[in-house]
Scaffold this motif. Structure first.
Motif, short mmCIF file in Angstrom:
data_model
loop_
_atom_site.label_atom_id
_atom_site.label_comp_id
_atom_site.label_asym_id
_atom_site.label_seq_id
_atom_site.Cartn_x
_atom_site.Cartn_y
_atom_site.Cartn_z
N LEU A 79 0.85 -1.19 0.00
CA LEU A 79 0.00 0.00 0.00
C LEU A 79 0.89 1.24 0.00
CD1 LEU A 79 -2.68 1.63 0.58
CD2 LEU A 79 -2.29 1.15 2.98
N GLU A 97 1.33 4.41 1.24
CA GLU A 97 0.74 5.19 2.34
C GLU A 97 0.79 6.68 2.05
OE1 GLU A 97 -0.76 2.74 5.35
OE2 GLU A 97 -0.65 4.92 5.41
N HIS A 98 2.01 7.11 1.72
CA HIS A 98 2.18 8.55 1.50
C HIS A 98 3.28 8.75 0.48
CE1 HIS A 98 2.94 12.75 2.41
NE2 HIS A 98 4.21 12.44 2.55
N GLY A 147 5.83 10.95 -1.23
CA GLY A 147 6.49 12.24 -1.05
C GLY A 147 6.77 12.89 -2.39
N GLU A 163 11.55 14.13 -1.53
CA GLU A 163 11.17 13.62 -0.21
C GLU A 163 10.97 12.12 -0.27
OE1 GLU A 163 9.27 15.49 2.53
OE2 GLU A 163 9.86 17.48 1.89
N PRO A 164 11.23 11.43 0.84
CA PRO A 164 10.97 9.98 0.83
C PRO A 164 9.47 9.65 0.86
CG PRO A 164 11.81 10.68 2.96
CD PRO A 164 11.75 11.89 2.11
N SER A 165 9.14 8.46 0.44
CA SER A 165 7.74 8.02 0.47
C SER A 165 7.56 6.94 1.52
CB SER A 165 7.34 7.47 -0.89
OG SER A 165 7.37 8.49 -1.84
N LEU A 166 6.31 6.73 1.90
CA LEU A 166 6.01 5.75 2.93
C LEU A 166 5.16 4.64 2.33
CD1 LEU A 166 6.65 5.76 5.97
CD2 LEU A 166 4.35 6.58 6.37
N PHE A 225 3.40 0.59 2.99
CA PHE A 225 2.97 -0.33 4.05
C PHE A 225 3.01 -1.75 3.49
CE2 PHE A 225 -0.41 -2.46 6.53
CZ PHE A 225 0.09 -2.23 7.80
N THR A 279 4.00 -3.47 8.24
CA THR A 279 5.08 -2.55 8.61
C THR A 279 5.15 -1.37 7.66
OG1 THR A 279 6.28 -4.54 9.27
CG2 THR A 279 7.52 -2.50 9.26
N PHE A 280 5.43 -0.20 8.25
CA PHE A 280 5.62 1.01 7.43
C PHE A 280 7.10 1.13 7.08
CE2 PHE A 280 2.01 1.89 10.21
CZ PHE A 280 1.06 2.35 9.32
N TYR A 281 7.39 1.35 5.81
CA TYR A 281 8.78 1.57 5.39
C TYR A 281 8.89 2.88 4.64
CZ TYR A 281 9.67 -3.37 6.25
OH TYR A 281 9.80 -4.58 6.83
N MET A 282 10.08 3.46 4.79
CA MET A 282 10.35 4.70 4.07
C MET A 282 11.29 4.37 2.92
SD MET A 282 12.42 7.52 6.11
CE MET A 282 13.81 8.24 5.34
N LEU A 283 10.95 4.81 1.72
CA LEU A 283 11.79 4.55 0.55
C LEU A 283 12.05 5.85 -0.19
CD1 LEU A 283 10.34 1.36 -1.20
CD2 LEU A 283 12.67 1.65 -0.45
N ARG A 284 13.22 5.94 -0.80
CA ARG A 284 13.53 7.15 -1.56
C ARG A 284 12.97 7.05 -2.97
NH1 ARG A 284 19.82 7.97 0.01
NH2 ARG A 284 19.53 8.97 2.01
#
Lengths: 74, 694
Positions: free
Chosen positions: A39, A41-42, A44, A48-51, A53, A57-62
């Protein structure tokens, strides 16, 4: 379509991941694999990094890494 | 009787240590092993004549031989004789946790799966069909919550049962996949059986490793000139199979998404590009303010108590002893230790604030906001996390760089971590800024912290310009769901930090204090003509272009900080405060001293709860520090001194960590660099700004 084009709140399944062996393996163990789903989530803005799911677990990716994941809407 | 070993394995933050602590019933013997980075703690207990060793292994997400923490846990499980694995899982996030559970079954070690946080399962209305999940996993499942005593007893019974009658897990392949594995194994056997004595079973094992993309298995295949395509190997076969099995288990779990509702709501605000950043700055600034507001009066209070009761008592008790003995105990040991102990409130509040930020999950959001900016300096968000840890203590921050995959970025982060002002430097900044920058001390300390970050980023940028081997690696960072921080966890962390601080005060600092006393008392029983004074006055000329060379006391304090940064204040209090300061208190009657104590308590309460600050109730140390710099440029001189302390070579513990993690070559380079950098920076700041303040 690559993951950076996906809007926030969209469910997608992973078609292909264009990463080097080591990174590919890492993603695999964390639940990102061809055929798996995630999913957005957000998403960016470009710098900005994106989020995402994945499997509880939530992960941040560039942005650059998002471009390496080919996806399709579920 | 042979000691049985039980390994506690699971994802990070699932409560493994908490279970061990409960099972060990307070008899925990903690032993730190090799690696230091990732501590394996053990507790030895005697259960019904069975000697059992409970081993707490670092939290991992998968069994892997490549990454630091994971490699240590994997190696332990594969090489040590483990009698039983207790796999602790977070029941509110089975989708993630069961991956490791299924991987662990491959080791064929008797295993119990502890479904932890059952209280939260009820809270989030998560429904589980345990019977069905157990059927899928074919492992004994224990439902528990650490807060219920009966759970501890039941788990103990279950563990003893597993130890006496072990049940070995069998890693079950799904039917449709067995044929594929067998087919590939058959192909492999045909290729290699003429060249080697390999059995068919070994071929199956080889194929299973290949399915996991095991590098060694793949290399061995190429040695026989066979490519994976020839064996028609399914891509990432095993991993996908594990996920299929996890998904089968998840069919018996419902409402598992409710847990994330609150996190999503909060993240909409905290990760917002504008409001998120504003709130982050507000939270960080408020944290700093809170630390100062509480710790300042509390520290003065402790110091006041010592002045009113301890020193008069010591003076009276040592009245009949020679002057040198009196001086040693009062000026040497007494002053040094009092100064260090008066910072206990600061260390406590600092760690409470830091643990709240960490435990709540907010720290990860700070990384999210900073990643973009760190990228400009060829670093990543994880580097910033190491920086944040460095604000507490630089030693764990150096070890935390292990989570950074890119070796260049890791080394770069390690060089920059010491520029993050650790908790030990904070008391020095606070005392100097409250003396010389009255009413603006918060701003000054914040500016010093910011300056440390600024210098670190400048260096990172310069290094990145000259770095020709720049390699972009994947950056993936986990953002935990928000949690209300548990008071017990916070108190435990604060307790550990305080114990280590006090230990340091009575060992390293005490040793330094005794040495300093000797050097400042002899040969003429006078500080001004002592060895340390004579030597420092000569050396201080070298520091004159930096502004603070006019005070030999400040210069003399610098080398002592290599032992521990706190030693600077212990040193200054020894050198600056003499008997004459406390003579008026010593002559006070007990009644008057009690009255003074009441006034002191009242002032602290007023300051803490009603924000009413009494007219500067300066401690002796503060009064004396005021006399160090008295000219027009005093503020600039002090600021340059603080900058020098901020950037100078870190304490011996940090240097040791650097040596262990990166080797002696890197250690030497870093030490030389950190020897010259503070000099150069302080020099330029003083020379440039002194033009305005002539």
């Amino acid at each position: 379509m690559t993951l950076d084009e996906v809007k926030s709140g969209s469910y997608v399944y992973i078609k292909k991941m264009n990463f080097e062996s080591y990174d590919y393996k890492r993603l695999l163990h964390l639940g990102l694999y061809e055929g798996g789903h995630l999913l957005m989530e957000h998403r960016g803005k470009k710098s900005e990094p994106s989020l995402i799911f994945v499997r509880g677990t939530f992960y941040m990716l560039r942005y650059d890494d998002l471009q390496k994941i080919e996806v399709e809407f579920i | 009787m042979k000691m049985k070993t039980i390994a506690f394995v699971g994802n990070p933050n699932v409560g493994k240590s908490a279970w061990i602590n409960q099972l060990a019933n307070g008899n925990l013997k903690v032993g730190n092993w090799a690696g230091v980075t990732v501590r394996q703690e053990e507790a030895i207990v005697n259960w019904n004549q069975n000697i059992v060793k409970l081993v707490d292994l670092p939290g991992i997400y998968q069994l892997s031989d490549v990454r630091g923490e994971e490699a240590i846990t994997s190696k332990f499980l594969k090489t040590q004789s483990v009698d039983c694995i207790i796999n602790v899982v977070d029941t509110t996030n089975l989708e993630r946790n069961l991956y490791l559970t299924i991987q662990l079954t491959k080791l064929k070690i008797p295993m119990i799966v502890v479904f932890n946080f059952m209280d939260e399962v009820e809270k989030y209305h998560i429904q589980l069909n345990i019977k069905k999940i157990q059927e899928q996993l074919e492992l004994p499942i224990f439902l528990g919550c650490i807060y219920y005593k009966e759970n501890i007893i039941d788990l103990k019974k279950l563990i003893l049962q597993q130890l006496t009658n072990p049940v070995y897990p069998s890693f079950q392949l799904l039917k449709k996949d067995i044929s594929k594995v067998l087919f590939s194994a058959n192909m492999l056997w045909k290729h290699v059986h003429k060249q080697t004595t390999i059995t068919f079973d070994q071929c199956i094992e080889w194929i299973l490793y290949l399915c996991e993309e095991n590098e060694d298995a793949l290399r061995a295949l190429y040695e026989y000139n066979i490519s994976p395509h020839q064996l028609q190997l399914p891509n990432n076969h095993l991993t996908k199979m594990i996920y299929q099995k996890v998904d089968l288990c998840m069919n018996y779990v419902s409402n598992s998404q409710l847990k994330y509702k609150k996190t999503r709501k909060l993240d909409r605000f905290f990760l917002h590009p504008v409001f998120g950043k504003i709130s982050m700055l507000f939270i960080l600034f408020f944290s700093v303010y809170l630390i100062f507001h509480i710790s300042n009066p509390c520290g003065s209070y402790i110091e006041g108590i010592f002045e009113l009761f301890f020193f008069p008592f010591m003076s009276q008790a040592l009245q009949s002893t020679p002057q040198a003995v009196q001086n040693f105990f009062i000026q040497g040991v007494g002053r040094g230790i009092t100064t260090i102990l008066s910072f206990i409130p600061l260390i406590a509040i600092y760690n409470i604030v830091l643990s709240i930020l960490e435990e709540s999950g907010y720290m990860a959001r700070v990384v999210y906001h900073f990643d973009k900016y760190m990228n400009y300096f060829s670093l990543n968000g994880k580097s910033f996390l190491s920086f944040l840890i460095g604000f507490g203590c630089n030693v764990p921050a150096i070890y935390s760089t292990r989570t950074i995959d890119n070796e260049q970025q890791r080394k770069r982060t390690a060089i920059l971590v010491p520029f993050m002002s650790c908790g030990a430097r904070l008391p020095i900044f606070m005392i100097f800024s409250s003396v010389f920058f009255k009413e603006k001390e918060t701003m000054v300390v914040v500016s010093l912290y910011s300056f440390g970050i600024f210098i670190a980023l400048c260096i990172a940028y310069i290094i990145s310009i000259f770095d020709k081997k720049k390699k972009r690696t994947l950056f993936l960072f986990e953002l935990n769901a928000y949690r209300i921080p548990k008071l017990s966890h916070i108190l435990k962390k604060v307790k550990n930090e305080l114990i280590s601080y006090i230990k340091k005060a009575f060992t390293v600092v005490l040793f330094a204090v005794i040495c300093i006393w000797g050097l400042s008392y002899y040969p003429n029983h006078n500080v001004k003509t002592s060895y340390i004074s004579t030597f420092s006055q000569r050396i201080s000329r070298f520091y004159e272009p930096l502004g603070f060379g006019t005070s030999w006391e400040c210069v003399a304090a610098l080398p002592t900080s290599i032992l521990a940064k706190e030693t600077i204040l212990a040193f200054l209090s020894q050198i600056l405060i003499d008997d004459s300061n406390s003579s008026n208190i010593t002559t006070l009657s007990l009644h008057n001293r009690v009255q003074e104590f009441k006034n002191l308590t009242e002032n602290v309460i007023q300051e803490l709860f009603f924000f009413h600050k009494e007219e500067e109730g300066n401690s002796y140390l503060k009064i004396k520090i005021q006399t160090l710099f008295i000219d027009r440029q005093k503020n600039l001189r002090v600021y340059c001194y603080l900058i020098y302390i901020l950037l100078m070579v870190p304490c011996i513990m940090v240097l040791q960590a650097v040596w262990k993690e990166f080797g002696w070559k890197f250690f030497i380079k870093m030490t030389i660099f950190m020897f010259f950098l503070p000099y150069v920076v302080s020099f330029f700041i003083y020379q440039i700004f002194s033009i305005w303040i002539l």
